[in-house]
Design a protein around this motif. Sequence first.
Motif, mmCIF file in Angstrom:
data_model
loop_
_atom_site.group_PDB
_atom_site.id
_atom_site.type_symbol
_atom_site.label_atom_id
_atom_site.label_comp_id
_atom_site.label_asym_id
_atom_site.label_seq_id
_atom_site.Cartn_x
_atom_site.Cartn_y
_atom_site.Cartn_z
ATOM 1 N N GLN A 1 -10.666 1.529 6.333
ATOM 2 C CA GLN A 1 -11.078 2.621 5.454
ATOM 3 C C GLN A 1 -12.598 2.683 5.339
ATOM 4 O O GLN A 1 -13.190 3.767 5.350
ATOM 5 C CB GLN A 1 -10.456 2.441 4.063
ATOM 6 C CG GLN A 1 -8.971 2.746 4.005
ATOM 7 C CD GLN A 1 -8.408 2.574 2.606
ATOM 8 O OE1 GLN A 1 -8.555 1.524 1.973
ATOM 9 N NE2 GLN A 1 -7.762 3.616 2.112
ATOM 10 N N HIS B 1 -11.820 6.077 -1.533
ATOM 11 C CA HIS B 1 -12.130 6.244 -2.955
ATOM 12 C C HIS B 1 -10.911 6.693 -3.767
ATOM 13 O O HIS B 1 -11.047 7.014 -4.954
ATOM 14 C CB HIS B 1 -13.265 7.264 -3.120
ATOM 15 C CG HIS B 1 -14.514 6.880 -2.375
ATOM 16 N ND1 HIS B 1 -15.285 5.804 -2.745
ATOM 17 C CD2 HIS B 1 -15.104 7.429 -1.273
ATOM 18 C CE1 HIS B 1 -16.316 5.703 -1.900
ATOM 19 N NE2 HIS B 1 -16.227 6.672 -1.011
ATOM 20 N N ASP B 2 -9.757 6.669 -3.134
ATOM 21 C CA ASP B 2 -8.513 7.030 -3.831
ATOM 22 C C ASP B 2 -7.856 5.746 -4.319
ATOM 23 O O ASP B 2 -7.074 5.117 -3.612
ATOM 24 C CB ASP B 2 -7.593 7.797 -2.871
ATOM 25 C CG ASP B 2 -6.380 8.382 -3.590
ATOM 26 O OD1 ASP B 2 -6.356 8.358 -4.836
ATOM 27 O OD2 ASP B 2 -5.456 8.860 -2.890
ATOM 28 N N LEU B 3 -8.197 5.350 -5.553
ATOM 29 C CA LEU B 3 -7.786 4.046 -6.065
ATOM 30 C C LEU B 3 -6.398 4.075 -6.695
ATOM 31 O O LEU B 3 -6.041 5.020 -7.398
ATOM 32 C CB LEU B 3 -8.795 3.547 -7.093
ATOM 33 C CG LEU B 3 -10.236 3.334 -6.597
ATOM 34 C CD1 LEU B 3 -11.116 2.830 -7.735
ATOM 35 C CD2 LEU B 3 -10.264 2.365 -5.425
ATOM 36 N N ALA B 4 -5.652 3.014 -6.434
ATOM 37 C CA ALA B 4 -4.361 2.826 -7.101
ATOM 38 C C ALA B 4 -4.585 2.258 -8.496
ATOM 39 O O ALA B 4 -3.894 2.619 -9.448
ATOM 40 C CB ALA B 4 -3.473 1.895 -6.285
ATOM 41 N N THR C 1 -7.333 0.398 -3.307
ATOM 42 C CA THR C 1 -6.968 1.769 -2.952
ATOM 43 C C THR C 1 -5.445 1.901 -2.857
ATOM 44 O O THR C 1 -4.731 0.909 -2.735
ATOM 45 C CB THR C 1 -7.601 2.177 -1.607
ATOM 46 O OG1 THR C 1 -7.007 1.400 -0.553
ATOM 47 C CG2 THR C 1 -9.101 1.946 -1.617
ATOM 48 N N LYS C 2 -4.991 3.129 -2.892
ATOM 49 C CA LYS C 2 -3.552 3.382 -2.802
ATOM 50 C C LYS C 2 -2.995 2.927 -1.449
ATOM 51 O O LYS C 2 -1.880 2.401 -1.379
ATOM 52 C CB LYS C 2 -3.264 4.870 -3.015
ATOM 53 C CG LYS C 2 -3.514 5.349 -4.439
ATOM 54 C CD LYS C 2 -3.181 6.825 -4.592
ATOM 55 C CE LYS C 2 -3.414 7.294 -6.034
ATOM 56 N NZ LYS C 2 -3.118 8.744 -6.205
ATOM 57 N N GLY D 1 -8.872 7.694 2.368
ATOM 58 C CA GLY D 1 -8.519 7.216 1.034
ATOM 59 C C GLY D 1 -9.345 6.075 0.496
ATOM 60 O O GLY D 1 -8.876 5.331 -0.375
#
Length: 293
Positions: free
Chosen positions: A210, A219-222, A250-251, A217
């Motif tokens: 990533q 900066h797409d945090l879980a 991240t997710k 993703g």
Amino acid sequence: MLANYLIGLREGLEASLVVTILVAYLVTTDRRHLLPRIWAGVALAVAVSLAFGAVLTFGPRGLTFEAQELIGGSLSIFAVGFVTWMIFWMARAARGLSGELRGRIDEAADGSRWSLVVVAVLAVGREGLETALFLWAATQAGTRAATGITTPTWEPLTGAALGLATAVVLGCLIYRGAVRINLTKFFTWTGAFLIVVAAGVLAYGVHDLQEGRFLPGLHDLAFDVSETIDVNSWYGTILKGVFNFSPATTKLEAAAWLLYVIPVMALFLLAVRRRPTAPPAKSPSEAPASSAA
């Protein structure tokens, strides 16, 4: 350090058991004159493993950041696949390992003088190469700073070296009949532990890809528990060093962790439950072969 110590201990004990079986069989069959060939093969396997580790450590330097992330992430994922195969192979094939090695020795003893060297290199080298690869992946995951630059540290290597040293000592004691280890329980518990460690390495490999923009993703945090868990605290260091836990995950990392650890752990525990109980050793002299067989 604990994770690397256990990796070194488990892999080192596997290699030590292989060497113990080889040496014990040659001694028992009165072929001591062939022992130098075994030790030459072991030395060559160790040298190849160290060279492989050096290439992994120093090879990617000087490349672009994206290239380093691609190599690091890809090798981390490959290391997870390798160690997963090793865990299941050991659970399935350990009972027949002694007989298989004896057959190889008998064939090699009747062949050329290099045949026994090759047997030792192949038997021990596999353990060494997979140890170098997995330790490199785990060390990369545990020592990278928030800036994305790997900071050198001797702590993981020290832990692995201590684990390998412990394994060598245990191998010698097992050979002499001075100690007995329930290898079934040992490889079961360490196998389960390594599955969790491998899940963390896999998640970090995904994070590498990533960061290199090969996967989306970033900066797409879980979840982000950075304010709750301080990575510089003692418990944060343990979580990061042992399980490669990241407070900001991240997710895609979380999905990779769950999709790996749940099915692999379930299949591993199922395989352990189905594995028949090994018969007790007949005598101390047979302990190495019986324990690993």
